[in-house]
Write a protein that holds these residues in place. Sequence first.
Motif, mmCIF file in Angstrom:
data_model
loop_
_atom_site.group_PDB
_atom_site.id
_atom_site.type_symbol
_atom_site.label_atom_id
_atom_site.label_comp_id
_atom_site.label_asym_id
_atom_site.label_seq_id
_atom_site.Cartn_x
_atom_site.Cartn_y
_atom_site.Cartn_z
ATOM 1 N N TYR A 35 0.841 -1.189 0.000
ATOM 2 C CA TYR A 35 0.000 0.000 0.000
ATOM 3 C C TYR A 35 0.883 1.249 0.000
ATOM 4 C CZ TYR A 35 -4.091 -2.795 1.440
ATOM 5 O OH TYR A 35 -5.128 -3.708 1.506
ATOM 6 N N ARG A 36 0.309 2.337 -0.471
ATOM 7 C CA ARG A 36 0.955 3.639 -0.390
ATOM 8 C C ARG A 36 0.065 4.576 0.413
ATOM 9 N NH1 ARG A 36 2.188 6.806 -5.888
ATOM 10 N NH2 ARG A 36 -0.055 7.192 -5.805
ATOM 11 N N GLN A 37 0.710 5.358 1.278
ATOM 12 C CA GLN A 37 0.003 6.362 2.063
ATOM 13 C C GLN A 37 0.685 7.699 1.836
ATOM 14 O OE1 GLN A 37 0.000 5.844 6.363
ATOM 15 N NE2 GLN A 37 -1.917 7.005 6.572
ATOM 16 N N GLN A 38 0.106 8.530 1.015
ATOM 17 C CA GLN A 38 0.668 9.847 0.753
ATOM 18 C C GLN A 38 0.419 10.748 1.952
ATOM 19 O OE1 GLN A 38 -1.189 10.173 -3.253
ATOM 20 N NE2 GLN A 38 0.914 10.381 -3.981
ATOM 21 N N PRO A 39 1.229 11.775 2.112
ATOM 22 C CA PRO A 39 1.152 12.613 3.319
ATOM 23 C C PRO A 39 -0.252 13.083 3.646
ATOM 24 C CG PRO A 39 3.066 13.214 2.004
ATOM 25 C CD PRO A 39 2.297 12.224 1.180
ATOM 26 N N GLY A 40 -0.716 12.759 4.840
ATOM 27 C CA GLY A 40 -2.032 13.183 5.302
ATOM 28 C C GLY A 40 -3.189 12.487 4.619
ATOM 29 N N SER A 89 6.175 9.247 0.040
ATOM 30 C CA SER A 89 5.017 8.625 0.698
ATOM 31 C C SER A 89 5.516 7.674 1.763
ATOM 32 C CB SER A 89 4.193 7.797 -0.304
ATOM 33 O OG SER A 89 3.540 8.586 -1.248
ATOM 34 N N ILE A 90 4.564 7.094 2.469
ATOM 35 C CA ILE A 90 4.842 5.933 3.310
ATOM 36 C C ILE A 90 4.383 4.705 2.537
ATOM 37 C CG2 ILE A 90 4.365 4.748 5.480
ATOM 38 C CD1 ILE A 90 3.715 7.502 6.683
ATOM 39 N N TYR A 91 5.256 3.712 2.436
ATOM 40 C CA TYR A 91 4.926 2.472 1.753
ATOM 41 C C TYR A 91 4.777 1.381 2.814
ATOM 42 C CZ TYR A 91 5.940 4.967 -2.486
ATOM 43 O OH TYR A 91 5.900 5.887 -3.507
#
Lengths: 113, 112
Positions: A35-40, A89-91
Amino acid sequence: SAVISQKPSRDICQRGTSLTIQCQVDSQVTMMFWYRQQPGQSLTLIATANQGSEATYESGFVIDKFPISRPNLTFSTLTVSNMSPEDSSIYLCSARDSPYEQYFGPGTRLTVT
Amino acid sequence: GNSVTQMEGPVTLSEEAFLTINCTYTATGYPSLFWYVQYPGEGLQLLLKATKADDKGSNKGFEATYRKETTSFHLEKGSVQVSDSAVYFCALSVINYGKLTFGQGTILTVHP
């Protein structure tokens, strides 16, 4: 419950380079995901990592940009290729060991300059 | 397609206040529903789950009931603590072993 570790925990990379993120699960699991979590933002599924075969990518994600390997039932890698600042991002790696339980790693925080 | 909608945040509460975070969903088929929590600087942790209508998931004082008639899975806690400060994600999965679809997340801040 499965315990998931990721390496590296964070990195700062220059545009145009590639980074490979490793995900290790402490037990054999049926399915692994990236998964990817883009800032905020919330989490977006990149792909399902299939053991012994090509990953299944979601719409908007392609193998040339995000190649994934899964050589066995406990390990997977995600490569972010030819990076740009938009890839910051956070992966997160995730694994399922039952129909209703999905666990997440601590994430890899990537900054592209 | 499948989607999850969470109440707009951020939510700011005083310690011992009552918490509700609304979550509604649309899904093809019969989904399983989940709440995940993300503490600052950490990955996601499964907080609770419900796999069929009228099931109640509970953990660490948090509860959520799967309401098929209103397509909702609202998260509640009777008395929040400062340590509950985190981002909360509602999610669904339609097929066993399938992917999770997440809501946008709700930031909760609890003040002493």
